[in-house]
Design a protein around this motif. Structure first.
Motif, PDB file in Angstrom:
ATOM      1  N   TRP A  22       0.836  -1.206   0.000  1.00  0.00           N
ATOM      2  CA  TRP A  22       0.000   0.000   0.000  1.00  0.00           C
ATOM      3  C   TRP A  22       0.870   1.254   0.000  1.00  0.00           C
ATOM      4  N   SER A  58      -7.574   0.547  -1.193  1.00  0.00           N
ATOM      5  CA  SER A  58      -7.534   0.586   0.267  1.00  0.00           C
ATOM      6  C   SER A  58      -6.425  -0.332   0.777  1.00  0.00           C
ATOM      7  N   SER A  59      -5.931  -0.033   1.961  1.00  0.00           N
ATOM      8  CA  SER A  59      -4.913  -0.899   2.569  1.00  0.00           C
ATOM      9  C   SER A  59      -5.472  -2.308   2.751  1.00  0.00           C
ATOM     10  N   TYR A  60      -6.776  -2.389   3.008  1.00  0.00           N
ATOM     11  CA  TYR A  60      -7.431  -3.687   3.165  1.00  0.00           C
ATOM     12  C   TYR A  60      -7.266  -4.540   1.910  1.00  0.00           C
ATOM     13  N   LYS A  61      -7.358  -3.929   0.735  1.00  0.00           N
ATOM     14  CA  LYS A  61      -7.232  -4.684  -0.522  1.00  0.00           C
ATOM     15  C   LYS A  61      -5.875  -5.382  -0.595  1.00  0.00           C
ATOM     16  N   ILE A  97      -3.817  -6.190   1.913  1.00  0.00           N
ATOM     17  CA  ILE A  97      -3.747  -7.236   2.936  1.00  0.00           C
ATOM     18  C   ILE A  97      -4.580  -8.441   2.507  1.00  0.00           C
ATOM     19  N   MET A  98      -5.763  -8.188   1.970  1.00  0.00           N
ATOM     20  CA  MET A  98      -6.636  -9.256   1.500  1.00  0.00           C
ATOM     21  C   MET A  98      -5.975 -10.059   0.373  1.00  0.00           C
ATOM     22  N   GLU A 112      -3.491 -12.382   1.856  1.00  0.00           N
ATOM     23  CA  GLU A 112      -4.087 -13.482   2.614  1.00  0.00           C
ATOM     24  C   GLU A 112      -4.791 -14.498   1.723  1.00  0.00           C
TER      25      GLU A 112
END
Length: 172
Positions: A29, A41-44, A46-47, A50
């Protein structure tokens, strides 16, 4: 150039190519945030680390992120790997890292019956267009370009159309 295969890690020169870990998401990110790439998004990130680690690659130099590719195999196109984003740290640009990341991705998914690599690219992104045309030449196959998402689909006035680059069939 020395190549060592160690499970999911490949070492070339001083760079290590490996599956991302969730801890890599924040660095991915940050790399994008400090570039001209579209920031998700930072979530993208990380997702992707994972749930799609099998189809993503990170390149590290001395433990620091040098570049990455995020990709996935679409459920309706099991013979295709779709490249979402390729990011290269400014210190690594001009060294062929994006090409090496894509080649590592193609090699990694070869045993999954993947025969095509797809990506969407804006008309003004000449560097990415050149990367995918070079990938087609590397694998001695075609690169078909077609319209994917028209400019008017995107909200605001800040996003160009997206063209699909379809490379393949890839035979290894």
């Amino acid at each position: 150039m020395e190549t060592k295969h160690n499970g999911t890690t490949v070492t070339m020169d001083s760079l290590t190519f490996e599956k991302p870990r969730v801890e890599d998401g924040a660095d991915m990110w940050e790399l994008v945030k400090n570039s001209t790439l579209d920031l998700n998004s930072s979530y993208k990130y990380i997702m992707m680390c994972e749930f799609f680690a099998e189809t993503c690659v990170v390149a590290k130099e001395k433990g620091e992120l040098a570049g990455f590719v995020t990709a996935f195999i679409p459920p309706e196109k099991q013979d295709t790997v779709f490249v979402w984003q390729v990011g290269v740290d400014p210190s690594q640009r001009g060294k062929g890292l994006a090409t090496r990341l894509i080649n590592e991705l193609v090699n990694r998914v070869a045993d999954k019956n993947v025969k095509y690599l797809e990506a969407t690219v804006t008309p003004s992104n000449e560097a990415s267009q050149a990367l995918f045309h070079k990938t087609a030449r590397t694998f001695n196959t075609s690169c078909e370009v077609s319209e994917c998402f028209a400019e008017e689909l995107f909200p605001g006035d800040e996003h160009e159309a997206e063209l699909t680059f379809c490379i393949g069939p890839i035979h290894q």
